[in-house]
Enzyme design. Structure first.
Site, PDB file in Angstrom:
ATOM      1  N   ALA A 274      12.376  -6.980 -25.341  1.00 26.30           N
ATOM      2  CA  ALA A 274      10.990  -7.364 -25.620  1.00 26.30           C
ATOM      3  C   ALA A 274      10.693  -8.655 -26.782  1.00 26.30           C
ATOM      4  O   ALA A 274      11.330  -7.921 -28.221  1.00 26.30           O
ATOM      5  CB  ALA A 274       9.876  -6.048 -25.805  1.00 26.30           C
ATOM      6  N   CYS A 275      10.117  -9.071 -26.229  1.00 23.33           N
ATOM      7  CA  CYS A 275      10.301  -9.747 -27.663  1.00 23.33           C
ATOM      8  C   CYS A 275       8.318 -10.429 -27.721  1.00 23.33           C
ATOM      9  O   CYS A 275       8.184 -10.645 -27.411  1.00 23.33           O
ATOM     10  CB  CYS A 275      11.503 -11.043 -27.704  1.00 23.33           C
ATOM     11  SG  CYS A 275      10.778 -12.184 -26.036  1.00 23.33           S
ATOM     12  N   ASP A 276       8.458 -11.716 -28.586  1.00 22.08           N
ATOM     13  CA  ASP A 276       7.327 -12.057 -28.756  1.00 22.08           C
ATOM     14  C   ASP A 276       7.016 -13.700 -27.862  1.00 22.08           C
ATOM     15  O   ASP A 276       6.098 -13.672 -27.147  1.00 22.08           O
ATOM     16  CB  ASP A 276       7.120 -12.666 -30.179  1.00 22.08           C
ATOM     17  CG  ASP A 276       5.791 -12.731 -30.573  1.00 22.08           C
ATOM     18  OD1 ASP A 276       4.578 -11.769 -29.763  1.00 22.08           O
ATOM     19  OD2 ASP A 276       5.085 -13.092 -31.411  1.00 22.08           O
TER      20      ASP A 276
END
Length: 102
Positions: A15-17
């Site tokens: 997961a990333c921003d």
């Protein structure tokens, strides 16, 4: 703390921003490292973590948001995108079918 066995991880989500950059590279590296295993590696934004994810890895600065977005999912925060010991432990648990405390 939650314990999960590497054999029980079938979908691993990075997961990333924002959705681009270093986390995409990490997802690609994990796909290569886990290529002979039973695990699918996906890359997604924090707001789009799939419900069928078995584990989520993310930069430590996003861990609280990931836990809110994916309650009940094991979350492994890391500090550096390549070569982080937390990621190494995840890969080893999957490859060896051992328990991982998160």
């Amino acid at each position: 703390m939650v314990t999960i066995n590497g054999k029980d991880i079938h979908k691993l989500v990075v997961a990333c921003d924002a959705g681009m950059g270093s986390s995409v590279m990490l997802a690609g590296t994990l796909r290569k490292q886990l290529g002979k295993s039973h695990v699918t590696v996906e890359h997604t934004a924090v707001r789009s973590i799939p419900a069928d994810a078995d584990m989520v890895v993310c930069h430590e600065g996003l861990a609280a948001r990931v836990r809110s977005a994916a309650p009940g999912k094991p979350v492994v925060p890391f500090q550096i995108f390549l070569g982080d010991p937390a990621i190494t432990r995840v890969v080893e648990a999957i490859q060896q079918g051992t328990d991982l405390d998160v």
